[in-house]
Structure formats: C-alpha cells, structure tokens
Design a protein around this motif. Structure first.
Motif, PDB file in Angstrom:
ATOM      1  N   TYR A  90      43.312  -2.716  14.290  1.00  0.00           N
ATOM      2  CA  TYR A  90      42.363  -1.528  13.814  1.00  0.00           C
ATOM      3  C   TYR A  90      40.964  -1.804  14.780  1.00  0.00           C
ATOM      4  O   TYR A  90      39.974  -0.932  14.966  1.00  0.00           O
ATOM      5  CB  TYR A  90      42.022  -1.649  12.251  1.00  0.00           C
ATOM      6  CG  TYR A  90      40.970  -0.658  11.637  1.00  0.00           C
ATOM      7  CD1 TYR A  90      41.484   0.645  11.425  1.00  0.00           C
ATOM      8  CD2 TYR A  90      39.638  -0.917  11.795  1.00  0.00           C
ATOM      9  CE1 TYR A  90      40.435   1.618  11.045  1.00  0.00           C
ATOM     10  CE2 TYR A  90      38.656  -0.092  11.267  1.00  0.00           C
ATOM     11  CZ  TYR A  90      39.211   1.122  11.066  1.00  0.00           C
ATOM     12  OH  TYR A  90      38.364   2.204  10.386  1.00  0.00           O
ATOM     13  N   ILE A  91      40.395  -3.069  14.519  1.00  0.00           N
ATOM     14  CA  ILE A  91      39.251  -3.486  15.206  1.00  0.00           C
ATOM     15  C   ILE A  91      39.321  -3.463  16.809  1.00  0.00           C
ATOM     16  O   ILE A  91      38.397  -2.835  17.401  1.00  0.00           O
ATOM     17  CB  ILE A  91      38.938  -5.066  14.956  1.00  0.00           C
ATOM     18  CG1 ILE A  91      38.686  -5.161  13.313  1.00  0.00           C
ATOM     19  CG2 ILE A  91      37.692  -5.494  15.649  1.00  0.00           C
ATOM     20  CD1 ILE A  91      37.445  -4.447  12.816  1.00  0.00           C
ATOM     21  N   GLN A  92      40.518  -3.621  17.255  1.00  0.00           N
ATOM     22  CA  GLN A  92      40.552  -3.258  18.494  1.00  0.00           C
ATOM     23  C   GLN A  92      40.285  -1.813  18.931  1.00  0.00           C
ATOM     24  O   GLN A  92      39.937  -1.554  20.165  1.00  0.00           O
ATOM     25  CB  GLN A  92      41.907  -3.930  19.163  1.00  0.00           C
ATOM     26  CG  GLN A  92      42.241  -4.019  20.757  1.00  0.00           C
ATOM     27  CD  GLN A  92      43.358  -4.789  20.994  1.00  0.00           C
ATOM     28  OE1 GLN A  92      44.335  -5.167  20.207  1.00  0.00           O
ATOM     29  NE2 GLN A  92      43.658  -4.758  22.398  1.00  0.00           N
TER      30      GLN A  92
ATOM     31  N   SER B 207      29.350 -12.342  10.093  1.00  0.00           N
ATOM     32  CA  SER B 207      28.131 -11.883   9.442  1.00  0.00           C
ATOM     33  C   SER B 207      28.592 -10.565   8.584  1.00  0.00           C
ATOM     34  O   SER B 207      29.593 -10.337   8.521  1.00  0.00           O
ATOM     35  CB  SER B 207      27.126 -11.127  10.445  1.00  0.00           C
ATOM     36  OG  SER B 207      28.090 -10.100  11.334  1.00  0.00           O
ATOM     37  N   GLU B 208      27.491 -10.063   7.923  1.00  0.00           N
ATOM     38  CA  GLU B 208      27.586  -9.021   7.070  1.00  0.00           C
ATOM     39  C   GLU B 208      28.122  -7.726   7.661  1.00  0.00           C
ATOM     40  O   GLU B 208      28.842  -7.104   7.134  1.00  0.00           O
ATOM     41  CB  GLU B 208      26.319  -8.947   6.236  1.00  0.00           C
ATOM     42  CG  GLU B 208      25.802  -9.826   5.253  1.00  0.00           C
ATOM     43  CD  GLU B 208      26.536  -9.622   3.903  1.00  0.00           C
ATOM     44  OE1 GLU B 208      27.289  -8.650   3.914  1.00  0.00           O
ATOM     45  OE2 GLU B 208      26.575 -10.191   2.968  1.00  0.00           O
ATOM     46  N   GLU B 209      27.744  -7.753   9.061  1.00  0.00           N
ATOM     47  CA  GLU B 209      28.041  -6.819   9.800  1.00  0.00           C
ATOM     48  C   GLU B 209      29.394  -6.713   9.896  1.00  0.00           C
ATOM     49  O   GLU B 209      30.626  -5.675  10.088  1.00  0.00           O
ATOM     50  CB  GLU B 209      27.427  -6.632  11.023  1.00  0.00           C
ATOM     51  CG  GLU B 209      26.130  -6.067  10.831  1.00  0.00           C
ATOM     52  CD  GLU B 209      25.001  -7.131  10.269  1.00  0.00           C
ATOM     53  OE1 GLU B 209      23.781  -6.778  10.230  1.00  0.00           O
ATOM     54  OE2 GLU B 209      25.586  -8.308  10.330  1.00  0.00           O
ATOM     55  N   ASP B 210      29.939  -7.968  10.337  1.00  0.00           N
ATOM     56  CA  ASP B 210      31.585  -8.151  10.246  1.00  0.00           C
ATOM     57  C   ASP B 210      32.370  -8.065   9.125  1.00  0.00           C
ATOM     58  O   ASP B 210      33.425  -7.429   9.235  1.00  0.00           O
ATOM     59  CB  ASP B 210      31.651  -9.569  10.849  1.00  0.00           C
ATOM     60  CG  ASP B 210      31.251 -10.139  12.224  1.00  0.00           C
ATOM     61  OD1 ASP B 210      31.531  -8.919  13.047  1.00  0.00           O
ATOM     62  OD2 ASP B 210      30.750 -11.038  12.498  1.00  0.00           O
ATOM     63  N   LEU B 211      31.721  -8.193   8.251  1.00  0.00           N
ATOM     64  CA  LEU B 211      32.388  -8.064   6.670  1.00  0.00           C
ATOM     65  C   LEU B 211      32.550  -6.834   6.546  1.00  0.00           C
ATOM     66  O   LEU B 211      33.573  -6.165   6.092  1.00  0.00           O
ATOM     67  CB  LEU B 211      31.487  -8.825   5.498  1.00  0.00           C
ATOM     68  CG  LEU B 211      31.987  -8.581   4.304  1.00  0.00           C
ATOM     69  CD1 LEU B 211      33.569  -9.516   4.224  1.00  0.00           C
ATOM     70  CD2 LEU B 211      31.128  -9.296   3.167  1.00  0.00           C
ATOM     71  N   GLY B 212      31.493  -5.731   6.963  1.00  0.00           N
ATOM     72  CA  GLY B 212      31.720  -4.313   6.638  1.00  0.00           C
ATOM     73  C   GLY B 212      32.849  -3.913   7.517  1.00  0.00           C
ATOM     74  O   GLY B 212      33.572  -2.881   7.165  1.00  0.00           O
ATOM     75  N   GLU B 213      32.758  -4.441   8.944  1.00  0.00           N
ATOM     76  CA  GLU B 213      34.089  -3.842   9.668  1.00  0.00           C
ATOM     77  C   GLU B 213      35.231  -4.231   8.979  1.00  0.00           C
ATOM     78  O   GLU B 213      36.382  -3.692   9.217  1.00  0.00           O
ATOM     79  CB  GLU B 213      34.041  -4.485  10.995  1.00  0.00           C
ATOM     80  CG  GLU B 213      32.805  -3.994  11.831  1.00  0.00           C
ATOM     81  CD  GLU B 213      32.650  -2.333  11.749  1.00  0.00           C
ATOM     82  OE1 GLU B 213      33.810  -1.661  11.909  1.00  0.00           O
ATOM     83  OE2 GLU B 213      31.730  -1.817  11.786  1.00  0.00           O
TER      84      GLU B 213
END
Length: 303
Positions: free
Chosen positions: A54-56, A215-221
């Motif tokens: 999904y991230i890719q 990070s929080e941004e990574d957690l959101g993703e």
C-alpha cells in the motif's frame, strides 16, 4: 517530522469471503488453521506485506517512503547503496580513526559506519523505520527493532476450508494436447474459506519510534494503510477481503497508562444469536466498553 510521544495499542478486524487470506506453502497452500481449535490464522508477515504494498503504491515516489523488502529486491545492493550515499568507501580504511586503523573485512562497514548506514536506511525506507529489519548481511547496516509490531490474526470462529476443482480450457504444450486427443483441458484445485472474521493486535512504541525516526506523519500513513490495504490487494485467490474495524487505544504517556491486554478485553466481538453460520460482518456485533476507561487512555475508532 513530529516525534511520537504516545504509546498506541490497536486491533485490526478484517474478514474474508470466498477466498484464501493466507495460504500455507507447506500444506499445499491451504488456508492456515490452528489444528487444535480450527480457527483460521493469518501471519504478521502477510499483513506487513500488504502494508508495504500500500505504501509503495501510494507514497513510493516520495523521498523517505521507499520499501526495503519488496518484490525481487536484492537487499545487499540496497544496503551497499546507503554507504555510497554517505560517501563511505568500503574498500579503504575507515575515515574515522575511532572505527579502526584498517578495515577488518573489505566491503563491510564497521564501528560508527554501521550506525550511520543504519540511520540512513531508516531515513530512506518506510518499512525499516516502521517494522525494523535485519541488515547485517552484505555491507552490514546492523539491525533495527521496529516500533510497530503485529501479532498473527486469528479468526473469531473456526473456519471451514473448501477445495474446488477448476478447469482451464487449454494446455501448455503440444505433448499435453496429443495425450488428451485434442480435448485440451487442464484440471486444478482452488482452496477457499467461505467466510472468516479475523482479529490481529498491534503495538506502537514511542521509544523505538524515536530510535528509527518513525514519526506522527508515518503513523498517519500506517493507519491509512491498515484501513485501505485490502482494497489495493484484490485477487481471485483472496476473494473479498476488507478491513471492518480499526480500533486504537491511545495512551497519554510514552510508557502507557494501562496494560494492553486489559484494553483489548474491552472489545467484544460476538456472533449474533440468530446466526448459525456466519457469512458476513453483519452477522457479528462489536461492543467496545468505554466506561471507566483508565485515566490517560483514549479509544479511537478509525474504521
């Protein structure tokens, strides 16, 4: 990037209909089953693969969101590329005398070089700073313990594995066609679960997140991936899979305000009394006990 300061525990509730959620290659690719209880299993590795995909798909073009463990990747080449990006020549003695006067093994990092390479890998690859990785092969970038950990998923009820005969109206070679006298049919097998509702548990550690740069941004993703990963992973083999619930317990502190298992016990998933054989998520009731929550714990329903 915002530093993670809170501990998170979460439950991922997903289902499968007429599909094989996670075949076991050691058992003819049959759906994985607990032999004692008959409950279906999906490995943590399978779930992480879907997050990576999904991230890719959604973030792969952005710096810092590459995926280390991806299809057909040569991991040692990726580790070596980190050293090249740092300008470290692994054929020469270490530039920093504290790492040694000579290179112990040509082509491998040592001392502080490994630390620098590990940090670079965390910076470049989402899955490393999320799930961790063993990178002690090749040029050697050490090991990373990821802040996000997942358990196996287990079905609420025992599952039934169905085996279906399938036919392909073609053959691969002239020899097969001649053997069949021109009938040109190929028989095969397909295994499915009519329906299964699965639950996996996950944990996010702020201490480890700060070590990897998660990070929080990574957690959101990550939340987006867990909620939508099955929509981007459709195949005939997997049937209809979907995330039905993503329940997150957010703690006010980094160490947490209550034991995770006590919080998970507050979520009850029960088959409805009038349902003999469940065939959809509507056949279950999910109840979250939000009364008298421990101080500093917040329940967030993301799906």
């Amino acid at each position: 990037m915002s530093e993670i300061k809170n501990r998170y525990d979460f439950m991922l509730v997903f289902d499968v209909k007429d599909g094989n959620p996670n075949g076991d290659p050691d058992a003819g690719n049959l759906p994985r089953v607990d032999a004692e209880t008959g409950q279906g299993l999906v490995t943590d590795v399978c779930l992480k693969r879907k997050v990576r995909n999904y991230i890719q798909l959604t973030k792969g073009a952005e710096a810092g969101y590459d995926i280390f463990v991806k299809e057909k990747a040569i991991l040692n080449n990726e580790i070596g590329a980190a050293y090249q990006k740092l300008g470290i020549d692994l054929t020469k003695p270490p530039m920093d005398a504290t790492d040694g006067k000579k290179r112990n093994k040509e082509g491998q990092g040592q001392g502080g070089e490994i630390t620098s390479a590990r940090q670079q890998m965390c910076k470049d690859y989402f899955d490393i700073r999320t799930f961790g990785a063993v990178m002690s092969t090749g040029a050697n970038a050490g090991q990373v313990r990821g802040p996000v950990q997942l358990t196996f998923a287990r079905s609420i009820d025992p599952i039934v594995t169905l085996e279906h005969s399938i036919t392909r109206m073609a053959v691969a070679t002239d020899a097969e066609a001649e053997k069949q006298g021109g009938d040109n049919r190929t028989m095969g097998r397909k295994n499915t679960v009519p329906y299964g509702l699965y639950v996996a548990y996950g944990f996010v550690s702020p201490a480890l997140a700060n070590q990897t740069g998660f990070s929080e941004e990574d957690l959101g993703e990550l939340w987006k991936a867990l909620a939508g990963m099955f929509d981007q992973d459709h195949s005939a083999a997997r049937g209809l899979m979907a995330t039905e619930k993503l329940i997150v317990f957010k703690h006010a502190t980094a160490l947490g305000n209550a034991p995770s298992h006590k919080l998970f016990d507050r979520v009850q998933i029960v088959r409805n009394a009038d349902v003999a054989v469940p065939r959809s998520f509507k056949d279950y009731t999910v109840v979250i006990d939000k009364s008298s929550l421990p101080a500093g714990v917040e329940v967030i329903e993301m799906q």
